[in-house]
Scaffold this active site. Structure first.
Site, PDB file in Angstrom:
ATOM      1  CG  ASP A   1      41.269  42.986  41.778  1.00 56.23           C
ATOM      2  OD1 ASP A   1      40.145  42.518  41.486  1.00 56.23           O
ATOM      3  OD2 ASP A   1      41.680  44.062  41.326  1.00 56.23           O
ATOM      4  CD  GLN A   2      37.752  42.636  48.748  1.00 48.09           C
ATOM      5  OE1 GLN A   2      38.693  43.406  48.943  1.00 48.09           O
ATOM      6  NE2 GLN A   2      36.824  42.418  49.641  1.00 48.09           N
TER       7      GLN A   2
END
Length: 143
Positions: free
Chosen positions: A18-19
């Site tokens: 994810d980010q």
């Protein structure tokens, strides 16, 4: 994980992050599924053959506890056990470890039922006794 279990190994992919740079939480459920199918194959139960019989095995419950994050390129081991099976439902447990570690990163459980294509439950013991016996044997062998 106590008792006997099946081990599924793989490396985490970049697209699963994810980010924040860690493996996205939704991917752990995918890992459970991959490990479950791998365990069944190792026990001689092909999901493709099950589908050919007109049987589907939907997830009816899932629980996942995130303990230590996983990252891109981590090599992991998913330990799976078939805990309960009665011919209508089954329950499995999972633990995910970074390869070579004794500290669990994730623990979880899934619950499943067996349905025909008409989306109705059936008694596997009566309709598919050899398949029933294979699953029953898996529970016995994993205790």
């Amino acid at each position: 994980m106590e008792g006997k279990y099946s081990i599924y190994k793989r490396r985490m992919n970049y697209y699963e992050t994810d980010q924040m740079g860690i493996i996205h939480h939704s991917n752990y459920i995918r890992l459970f599924e991959e490990a479950r199918l791998d365990m069944m194959e190792k026990e001689g139960i092909s999901y493709a053959n099950i589908e050919e019989l007109g049987i589907i095995i939907p997830v009816i419950s899932v629980e996942c506890h995130y303990l230590v994050p996983l990252y891109y390129n981590d090599s992991i081991e998913v330990y799976s056990q078939l805990k309960k099976f009665d011919g209508i439902k089954m329950e499995l447990s999972y633990e995910i470890y970074k390869e070579g570690s004794t500290r669990a990163c994730t623990r979880g459980n899934t619950g499943h039922c067996f349905l025909g294509k008409d989306m109705k439950p059936f008694r596997m013991k009566k309709l598919y006794p050899s398949l029933y016996n294979k699953f029953k044997e898996m529970v016995i062998n994993m205790q």
